[in-house]
Design a protein around this motif. Structure first.
Motif, mmCIF file in Angstrom:
data_model
loop_
_atom_site.group_PDB
_atom_site.id
_atom_site.type_symbol
_atom_site.label_atom_id
_atom_site.label_comp_id
_atom_site.label_asym_id
_atom_site.label_seq_id
_atom_site.Cartn_x
_atom_site.Cartn_y
_atom_site.Cartn_z
ATOM 1 N N SER A 138 0.843 -1.194 0.000
ATOM 2 C CA SER A 138 0.000 0.000 0.000
ATOM 3 C C SER A 138 0.879 1.245 0.000
ATOM 4 C CB SER A 138 -0.912 0.010 1.230
ATOM 5 O OG SER A 138 -0.137 0.144 2.413
ATOM 6 N N GLU A 179 -7.838 3.865 -3.751
ATOM 7 C CA GLU A 179 -6.549 3.544 -4.360
ATOM 8 C C GLU A 179 -6.403 2.037 -4.461
ATOM 9 O OE1 GLU A 179 -2.479 4.616 -5.658
ATOM 10 O OE2 GLU A 179 -4.307 5.768 -5.396
ATOM 11 N N THR A 236 -9.822 0.274 -1.208
ATOM 12 C CA THR A 236 -8.485 -0.219 -1.495
ATOM 13 C C THR A 236 -8.599 -1.695 -1.855
ATOM 14 O OG1 THR A 236 -8.102 -0.793 0.833
ATOM 15 C CG2 THR A 236 -7.415 1.410 0.117
ATOM 16 N N PRO A 267 -3.606 -0.137 -12.574
ATOM 17 C CA PRO A 267 -4.667 -0.648 -11.696
ATOM 18 C C PRO A 267 -6.073 -0.413 -12.235
ATOM 19 C CG PRO A 267 -2.993 0.477 -10.422
ATOM 20 C CD PRO A 267 -2.665 0.732 -11.860
ATOM 21 N N THR A 269 -4.614 -1.427 -6.063
ATOM 22 C CA THR A 269 -3.244 -1.787 -6.392
ATOM 23 C C THR A 269 -3.216 -3.067 -7.217
ATOM 24 O OG1 THR A 269 -3.071 -2.940 -4.269
ATOM 25 C CG2 THR A 269 -2.241 -0.684 -4.362
#
Length: 460
Positions: free
Chosen positions: A173, A344, A309, A363, A346
């Motif tokens: 992260s 966000e 996330t 991503p 990943t």
């Protein structure tokens, strides 16, 4: 904003998705957010609920870095006019070499380069020259961690480049990545404010971090560092990176964890603790603006979260499942509907496909392709558009991608699944005419996703 927009806006749902993305990005542009959060009233500078009497200062200096700092600097120069005396900001794709008295230096992202180091050295020289009657306006935006690059003693630029690449490919992260970078740096983790002391430091941040943690945005160059060398070592261990990063980096972190190297400034450091920090915009800024567009167009909007996330392809599958549920059962809301999310995501690189090559993609592209495969399998009539608000998704020239139930034909399905498995989605999406391109947007507030389910024809 979107290149070849008419080609992508083939249906009302697609047009709505693009309009919502456009509004979200525009709402987070520096000129927009500075105008709404910073004001000059006589000799008083107001930043949200903070006030600064400019008569207390002999000099005003703008320092900072990140993808949106050029825009922040321009907005501050427009606001303060001749009151700004000096400054240096490091950004990507600057429009000019100077904005009034503020020098603009171009750097590279996400892997720092020699010009990042040279620009950061210039920035730190300005900080060292600040005095007690200096007001430092620190513009810190997404991308500052890479753009503001000052290797710590004993480390080379090459070592930082290799470490950054290993971290980015590990699936770590952003806060984990920054915990390592802060302890390999001479500017991150409160060290910029420490260098500028005894000046008054006021940070104007545009957040690209879920939760807006000041110590994570840009690796927190002006705020106390809550992480320690122990945390950085733990990141290497958690992602099996001890032997993947240069020995000089691993050894420095281990020596720091053993107490042999001074920690970054923490809460007890008065120079850092007394610095003020304000978030001018974040991912929620973009999500809210996109929601307003959906509502204005007659869709029922729902914000899933502005803080998502996780692994990109899994988040894409979840969005596809939500779209299918809306279309089939009217849950969690009846169509015509728009579900929005930010955050966000990943990508964990699984391998090179066995031939030594490295896949190309980002991503948001992986997220969209995974959703497109699910739409095709379920027959769901929905649209999902997912972009990075800075216009650069991963190491590509695309901001993200847009997919619907017709994007992936049966004959393309095997190719798409292979591309997803090999983290090589850019070419597959290009062949499907699904890539979204904006160029450099001038801001960075994480990802923005718009899921559109038509149902009945919405009101115009």
């Amino acid at each position: 904003m979107f290149h070849q927009r008419s080609r992508h806006a083939k249906t009302p749902a697609r047009e709505t998705a693009l309009a919502a993305l456009d509004a979200g990005i525009t709402a987070a542009l520096p000129e927009t957010v500075v105008d709404s959060t910073v004001a000059l009233e006589g000799e008083t500078l107001r930043v949200r609920d903070g006030e600064y009497d400019l008569e207390r200062f002999d000099r005003i200096v703008v320092l900072g870095g990140g993808k949106a700092t050029g825009g922040v600097a321009a907005a501050l120069v427009d606001l303060l006019e001749s009151r700004i005396d000096d400054g240096v900001v490091v950004t990507t794709a600057p429009d000019e070499e100077a904005i009034g008295p503020v020098t603009v230096r171009e750097g590279d992202h996400p892997t720092p380069s020699r010009r990042n180091v040279d620009a950061t050295r210039e920035l730190l020289e300005r900080a060292d020259a600040a005095g007690e009657r200096t007001l430092v306006l620190a513009a810190i935006t997404g991308g500052a961690s890479a753009l503001c690059c000052a290797p710590a003693d004993g480390l080379s630029l090459g070592a930082l480049q290799e470490t950054t690449n290993a971290l980015l490919e590990s699936g770590a992260s952003i806060d984990e990545i920054n915990a390592v970078r802060k302890h390999c740096s001479a500017i991150k983790g409160g060290q910029l404010a420490h260098r500028a002391a005894p000046a008054t430091v006021v940070t104007l941040a545009i957040s690209d971090v879920v939760g807006d943690d000041p110590s994570v945005i840009g690796s927190g160059p002006t705020v106390p560092d809550a992480s320690a060398f122990d945390d950085a070592v733990a990141v290497l261990e958690r992602y099996d990176l001890r032997d993947e990063v240069p020995a000089t980096v691993a050894e420095r972190l281990e020596r720091g964890a053993a107490g042999e190297i001074e920690e970054t400034p923490a809460e007890g450091d008065l120079a850092v603790a007394n610095a003020d920090w304000y978030a001018l915009a974040n991912g929620r800024t973009a999500v809210d603006a996109a929601r307003d567009v959906a509502r204005e167009r007659g869709y029922e909007p729902l914000v899933l979260s502005s803080r998502l996330t996780g692994e990109a392809r899994e988040v894409g599958r979840v969005h596809a499942a939500i779209g299918t549920e809306i279309a089939a059962d009217g849950d969690p809301l009846e169509p015509p509907a728009v579900a929005l999310s930010g955050g966000e995501v990943t990508v964990t690189v699984d391998g090179d496909g066995g031939d030594g090559s490295v896949g190309i993609g980002g991503p948001n592209q992986e997220l969209a392709l995974a959703a497109g495969l699910e739409f095709a399998a379920s027959g769901t009539e929905a649209v999902l558009a997912s972009v990075d608000t800075d216009g650069i998704d991963g190491p590509t020239d695309a901001a993200g991608a847009i997919v619907d139930g017709e994007t992936i034909d049966p004959e393309d399905e095997e190719t798409a699944r292979r591309a997803l498995a090999e983290n090589d989605v850019y070419g597959a999406l290009e062949d499907l005419d699904a890539l979204l391109e904006t160029g450099y947007t001038g801001t960075n507030v994480n990802d923005l996703r718009v899921l559109v389910v038509e149902g009945e024809t919405p009101r115009s």
